[in-house]
Each structure stands twice: as structure tokens, then as C-alpha cells.
Motif scaffolding. Sequence first.
Motif: not given
Lengths: 310, 419
Positions: A90-91, A117, A121
Motif C-alpha cells: 500500500l505504501l 497508514f 504516507n
Amino acid sequence: MLLQSKDVLGLQYMPSEEISYIIESAATMKELLMQSAKKMPHLQGKSIVSLFYENSTRTRMSFELAGKYLGATVSNLGVSTSSVQKGETLLDTGKTLEAMGTDIVIIRHPLAGAPKFLGDNFSGSVLNAGDGMHEHPTQGLLDMFTMKEKFGELKGLNVTIIGDIMHSRVARSNIWGLTKLGANVTICGMDTMMPCAIERTGVTVSNNLIESVKDADVVMALRIQKERQKGGLLPSNREYHTFFGINDDVIDKCKKGVMIMHPGPVNRGVELSSAVMDADFSVIDTQVTNGVAVRMALLYILTRSKNNEA
Amino acid sequence: MKLKISGGDIVNPAGEQFGKLDILIEDGKISAIGKDVGDAERVIDAAGLTVFPGFIDLHCHLREPGQEYKEDIMSGTKAAVKGGYTAVCCMPNTKPVMDTAAVVALVNDRARRAPAKVYPVGAASVGLSGKELTEMGEMSSLGCVAFSDDGHPIESGAMMRRAMMYAQTYGKMIMAHEEDLSIKGEGIMNEGYQSTVLGMPGISRVAEEAMIARDLLLAQTYGLKLHIQHVSTAGGIELIRAAKAKGTRVTCESAPHYFSADDSMCAGFDANTKVNPPLREKGDVKAVKAGLLDGTIDAIATDHAPHHKDEKKIEFALAASGISGFETAFSLAVTNLTDDADKLAELFSVNPARIIEKKSGVIENGSFADITIADMSKQYTFTEQSIISKGKNSPFIGQKLKGVVTHTIVDGELVYEAN
């Protein structure tokens, strides 16, 4: 008014003034939505990506239409649930979308906290379209908008939410939003589907359907997911309907003018009998319309907040 | 070479000499303790500092062989001596699993140049699968101090009973990670108000307590020795307290994070707060402190579990469990538990030595010179940059802590000195 956070992750930490403001703006957006020519320039030049790691028809479509009616470029990135574990993280997906100039990411994810999250980011805005059992803020907002439309005021309103509270992000977002604006919330269901210490959120907890609906202005039934039965949390849909389903007998015990809500899709004959679902006191279709209006309002407010920051 | 520790305050609850005395070390052993021990080539000025018997960690993960990207024996023991540890017990969940003498021998070999002593804890079952016993006899001959399927609780009660009995044959015990996996289910954090609000599946305290109860009964019924790892719940401590009162041969440990943090720290979905057993509630934190102070919990063990950044900078549910703990254990104890140095010596040195039956944990003439020196009153802010372990995964980054290890001496050699 600008939102204090660049992301919309849930209603737990959203100030009540912001909630009220979004609901008011949704009323204006609904008027635009009801026009024959549904193309407004509010979001012209903005790029919105919807990132859905779970299947959804209505929420995804609702966001997509909301963005398109306001003139944004809306793209969908469908990701199968399996690639949560494998594939791109996902990052990295967030970094890719950022590099492509995305202003707003709308994310649905099976894991609680995934939108937070991503938001941590990603420099643009992240809008939570449902994360695990955590929150589904736009559903909470559209439900509150629908209640306010009918009753004018949320303060003092008696709202009863019925069903699988434990697994429901819809219930959580409604509980936070409604209690913040002064409604009295009762939750009702069997104990296998009641989350631990939920009474600390300020709700009344009940196992008795009739007791919990008799003074209600609004009765909201939650969807029973098929896999819950396999997971051993309830023996059968038949028994569920006998004790927690809303049918004409239950409606007879309710106050006159009670409003029946459901976030959809409904399992006919389980949460609601077909007769109740199709009756005029059920507002399920209105909820769908209001969902588009709320999402239009929220997208507009978010992009405006962003512009003013710059 | 002679080494002298001069002017420190010796804390020595298991020995006879304590207070402001000097220590002289020769050939790796303590050769004199007193007011006037003579000169040495190297003198440590310990004025204002506290001198402890060397700390022993009953529970850590050094990751070698197989997961050297997380930690290796050298990087892990360097972090350990920075935390004041002169000896550490490393768990067997390596790749391959430390379930044969060959893997134990490899770990011993890699540990020869390590700054701290490394005591391997062998697997209790082959492949940590809970099915077949390992060759505990051979592994004991190579120095395993205990056996454990740490992280993989032995599900079958019959198997646990056999493992405890078989270990006893060689004078060893089982160190048990207590968790009933069927009760735990899909849980990833403590079950309570926080898990409800965060919408994350909860781990019931009953998962831990039910297994503690089972193993206490096995220990009690068959007179077997048992060591319970990382106790985290008030109920678990209560069970152990009651068993000890009945004379059950049980010892136990808890980790610094169980008396320094609770599940409200999970509210930002920060995966550095993910650990197993999970951070519990405020009442449990209070019970862990009380248990440590009244002796129900024998020791503080770090459960040092280093992970790579990529395994923590990820969605909470997908993240690895564990906290990098060597470098904060002592500070967290001074900050959050007690500044009673005698109590700290019992929890970090005396009791761990007694549990694994090592002749350390005491400062006396002729004993191995394993010594930890600390500044009990120094305060600092813990930063990620200061971590020397490969595992930077700590929920305590940014916190103000008190108590710093200044020197660590292993077999008379100064292996760590704070700058």
C-alpha cells in the motif's frame, strides 16, 4: 469552513461542527444533483482515484458519480483482496498515485487503519470508504443527513441500530457521529456480535428487539454477512430473523412515523422482510441518493481546504 | 590486565559485600572487593554510579541463522551489552529452527566472538510444530539452558506434559509462551475498548490465562519445573501467585513493555505497538508492576524481537509482532517500575541467574567478572538514531526515560562503555 485534517478517516475525531457543516453542504449538493443537467465545475482539474481492495458496487459508484458530477477526473484502481498480502505494498501504491498527480484517494480496505497508514504516507487527501471493522465515515454522514432531512434535528433523536455491531464499520461511524450531535443511540443484537466494552462509547446495549425499538424514531438494520454463519456466530438466518429481523409485527410495536434504514445491500427476509423493505417508511433509496450528495459535499470541501492551504 | 571499578555503589542482594567499595578484576575474575584493592592498569571511575551483577536476559531473538536481515548474533549482542546485558538466552525460532545439536553448535560458534554470553534455548518440539520431541539431551550437552517452542504454543496438553518431563530428565525446563490459539482466533491486539473502537480483531486475555492454568496444573500435578514467558495479564499473574503459594515449581518473567505501555498506544495504528502477547489495559499494567515488586514475577526479560523496517511500516494487521527491547529495558524499569537498585538487581540479575542455574547474579571474590554499571538518575530522550540493534522497532521512540547503562563488563573485559 475548512476541515482540520487533510484526510477523512472517521467520525471519531471529526469535530461536531465539521459534521454539521458537511451535512448542510450535502443539502445544497442534493439540489444540484436533482437538476436535469448534472455537470458542475466545482472540481474541474482535480484528479481523484478510487482504490478498492474490497468488492463494492454502491459506495464505489456513488463516489465515482459524485466526483464526475462535479467535473473531476475520476479513475478506478481495482485491486483484488489477495494482493493485500502479495503484490505491491500500500505504501508503494500510494507513492505511485502521488507521482501521477492524484489529489484525492478514496480507499476501501479490509484492514482497519489502512487509510490512516496511506494518509500518513501520501501528501494529498485520503478519504476512507470503509476499513475493516473500523469506520465508514461517509456512510455515517449520509445516514445522519437522511435523518436530519426527515426530523430536522438530530439532538434528542432516538436511533436504534440492529444486528452485527461487532463487524460493522457503519455502526461505529454512526455511533460516533450521532452521539456527538446529541442523538440517543441504542444497539441491539445477539451477544456473539456485540463488541467488547461498546457501552463506553455512550450507547445503550440491548438483546431485546421490541424493547429497543419501541421508542425509536429511527431503526437501522445492518447487513448480516453470509460468512458470519459459517464463522459460528449465529446458527441460522431463520433464527436471526425470528429474533432480530424487522417485519410487520415489529413495525406494529414501533412509534408511528418510525423511519427504517439499511446501508444495503439488504438480504430480503433476513434483516428486513420484503414488505418492510418496500414500505414507504423505508428510506433505503433515499440513503443512496443522499450518499452521492454527501460525497459531493465532502469532495468539494476537501479540495477547497487543500487550495486554501497552498 | 587488571581492571578496577572505583568509587561505585555496589548493589549485591545475593552476595555479602555491598555499598561504596572498589572491585579489582584479574584474569576475568573478581580478585578483590573492598576499600583498598590496590592499583590496576585500567580504572573505571564509577563515582556516582551503581554497580550491578551483570544483567541476564532470559528471552530474546537474535535471528541467526536465517533472518540476518533483522538481526544477527553480533549485532544483537552489541545491542545487548549496550543495554547492560552480560548474557542473553536466545530463542529457537531461527531458520532453520534450533531443534538439533547442529544448529545449537552453529549458534555457539557464531557467539564465540560476541561481546555478551549467549545461552541457547533449544526447541522443545521438532520444527516448533508441537508434535515430536527434540533431542534435548544432546542439545543440553551443548549448553542449552532450557527448551521452548516460543511463539508457537504447544497446543496439545499431552505433548506439553511429555516435553516438560523429557526436559526434566536432563535437568532442564520448558519456557512456555502461553496462548490458546483457538481462543486467540484472528486477534491482532488486546481485546477491549480499544480493539472495539479501532475495529481490529481482539486477543482475549483468556487465550493467555487458559494456557497458563493448564501448564500450572501440569507442573503442580507432576512436580515439574515450568517457566512462564512474558506474562501480560492481571488474571495470569493471579494464577501464578496462587500456584506459587501452593509450592508449584514455577517461575515467570514479564517484559518492560507490559509495565510501560497499554493498548491505548495502538490508537494510531502504529505497528511498532504490535507485540504478542499484546499491550493490555491499564489494570494489567498495574498488576504487572505489583507482581514484579512483590516477587510473583521473578524476572524482567526483554523478548527483544528485532524486525526490518519494511515489516513494521505496513498495515497493522500485516506487520510482524515484536519490540526491539535490549536498549530500553533498564531505562523503562527505572522510569516506570522502581528506582530501588536492590529490586532491579533481583529482577535483572539474581533471579534470571537462579532460573537458568548459572553461577552469576552475584558479585563475590573468585566469581566471573560479569558486571553492569549504570547511572540511575540520568535522563534522556530515546531516539531511533541511538538504536544500534538492526531492529529499530520500538514504540518508546521519543519518550523521556531515566536510567542509563554506562559500562558493561563480561568475563573481566569492558565490552561496552557509554560515550
